[in-house]
Design an enzyme around this catalytic site. Structure first.
Site, PDB file in Angstrom:
ATOM      1  N   VAL A 181      65.527  95.215  19.849  1.00 26.10           N
ATOM      2  CA  VAL A 181      64.473  96.102  19.340  1.00 26.10           C
ATOM      3  C   VAL A 181      64.801  96.525  17.908  1.00 26.10           C
ATOM      4  CG1 VAL A 181      63.113  98.181  19.727  1.00 26.10           C
ATOM      5  CG2 VAL A 181      64.037  96.933  21.681  1.00 26.10           C
ATOM      6  N   ASP A 182      66.053  96.885  17.670  1.00 25.81           N
ATOM      7  CA  ASP A 182      66.462  97.213  16.302  1.00 25.81           C
ATOM      8  C   ASP A 182      66.259  96.022  15.368  1.00 25.81           C
ATOM      9  OD1 ASP A 182      67.210  99.851  16.580  1.00 25.81           O
ATOM     10  OD2 ASP A 182      69.292  99.412  17.030  1.00 25.81           O
ATOM     11  N   LEU A 183      66.645  94.843  15.825  1.00 26.31           N
ATOM     12  CA  LEU A 183      66.551  93.667  14.964  1.00 26.31           C
ATOM     13  C   LEU A 183      65.098  93.308  14.664  1.00 26.31           C
ATOM     14  CD1 LEU A 183      69.372  91.518  16.600  1.00 26.31           C
ATOM     15  CD2 LEU A 183      69.512  92.928  14.550  1.00 26.31           C
ATOM     16  N   GLY A 186      63.720  95.791  12.226  1.00 25.63           N
ATOM     17  CA  GLY A 186      64.132  95.483  10.863  1.00 25.63           C
ATOM     18  C   GLY A 186      63.296  94.372  10.252  1.00 25.63           C
TER      19      GLY A 186
END
Length: 397
Positions: A181-183, A186
């Site tokens: 999810v973070d990736l 980003g």
């Protein structure tokens, strides 16, 4: 030899983000040639500098930065400033006057008390593209809440479709093995920033960008979401099986597992031929993908029986000859030993004077024919560029 300027050469980014989603976005911009100035807390820096082990080793033998920090901070300058002090906040405002982009991932409204929110910085730099990354966005009932990848994987439905099916050994909702999810956040953020930069270049008008981890995870549900919209049936965990294709899963060999990914009926018939079982392709249970989904368990059992006595190498050789997509289930070390990985140069090796030995990171997957990705700077030591950046900002002191 003079390097070709990156496609974002001349773009200046003020990075107020930390951990992964924001730094992943700004590392992408840095790889593409932008100058990225990362603001970090004096003495502490980005949280991920301490997210170890493993840690790098300094030249004097003491522990350095955590490996986690290295993965998302290549290509940046590190400036140590305490934005909670008037002097630190003033310095950041002065930097913002010279920048094209600001990226931050403070809680919603968290930078207003320092005069570093979008409204304050846009007033002094109307062309500024200001990207805010939060757990739940700038509005709505959950806007004040903090959001971390793991909880968003759960809340956003990803864990409900990841893991072994109910009734199978080890059945429970599972997170993905990296912070996807973070990736993805980003990557969505960097895409939005580039679009906003185009708009700013054309009109002279900056804007704010509101990126939420929860929104990104909902978007990442992709076909699982539209399967639900069309059928009304809530997707469930299926282990390594695919909800829309069969066979599309790992199969056993004598020395490991190989993923077979059949995407159409022709590939399925080729699979049967490659396994010496041409009758699979004419079996009435398996003639179409829809029928193969209906008879998934029987199909999996038959294909498993055919692959179980083969080595991975022999199975892949037969499948590749027949044009059937397949690949080994690799461990992380095996990924970078793959001939394709070696040929494509997927490991970037850089040096940093304060560390003992090279710094290795994974190369950007972006390949551009005219303006290739650049690897000019390793992930920085904390505050290594503070004096140079501030002196350039205020040459008279």
């Amino acid at each position: 030899m003079t390097q070709t300027p990156g496609p974002l050469s001349g773009v200046r980014v003020l990075d107020l983000s930390r951990v992964l989603a924001g730094p992943w976005a700004t590392q992408t911009l840095a790889d593409l040639g932008a100058e990225v100035i990362k603001i970090e807390r004096p003495g502490l820096g980005d949280d991920t500098r301490q997210w170890g082990p493993p840690f790098t080793t300094k030249a004097d033998g003491t522990p350095g930065d955590a490996a986690y920090f290295l993965c998302a901070n290549r290509g940046k300058k590190s400036v140590a400033l305490d934005i909670a002090t008037p002097e630190g906040a003033d310095a950041v405002r002065d930097l913002a006057k010279t920048c094209d982009v600001v990226v931050e991932n403070f809680k919603t409204g968290g930078l207003a008390k320092y005069g570093l929110n979008h409204a304050a910085l846009a007033a002094i730099n109307p062309k500024l593209v200001y990207c805010s990354i939060t757990g739940f966005g700038q509005d709505g009932p959950d806007a004040p809440r903090a959001g971390y990848d793991y909880m968003i994987q759960a809340m956003g439905g990803l864990m409900s479709v990841t893991g072994q099916a109910d009734g199978a050994p080890g059945a429970e909702p599972m997170k993905v093995g990296v912070a996807v999810v973070d990736l993805f956040t980003g990557l969505y953020a960097s895409n939005a920033i580039l679009a906003a930069l185009l708009h700013a270049r054309a009109t002279g008008e900056g804007q704010s960008i509101d990126i939420a981890l929860f929104d990104v995870q909902a978007a990442m549900l992709a076909n699982q979401a539209t399967n639900f919209f069309v059928s009304g049936k809530v997707p469930t965990r299926m282990g390594n099986a695919h909800p829309n294709l069969a066979p599309y899963q790992p199969f056993p060999c004598t020395d490991g597992r190989v993923v077979i990914a059949v995407g159409n009926d022709g590939q399925f018939r080729a699979l049967g031929q490659a396994l010496g079982a041409a009758g699979l392709g004419t079996d009435p249970r398996f003639l179409t993908n829809a029928l193969r989904i209906e008879h998934r368990a029987a199909l999996s059992a038959e294909v498993s029986a055919l692959t179980a006595g083969l080595t991975m190498a022999d199975l892949m050789a037969a499948l590749e000859t027949g044009g059937v997509p397949c690949g080994p289930v690799n461990t992380v070390d095996q990924v970078f030993q793959e001939p394709q990985a070696v040929h494509r140069g997927l490991v970037v090796e850089q040096t940093r004077p304060d560390l003992d030995g090279p710094v290795r990171t994974v190369a950007s997957p972006i390949r551009m024919s005219k303006t290739p990705v650049r690897y000019d700077r390793p992930p920085p030591a904390l505050g290594q560029d503070t004096d140079a950046v501030l002196k350039a900002l205020r040459p008279d002191g």
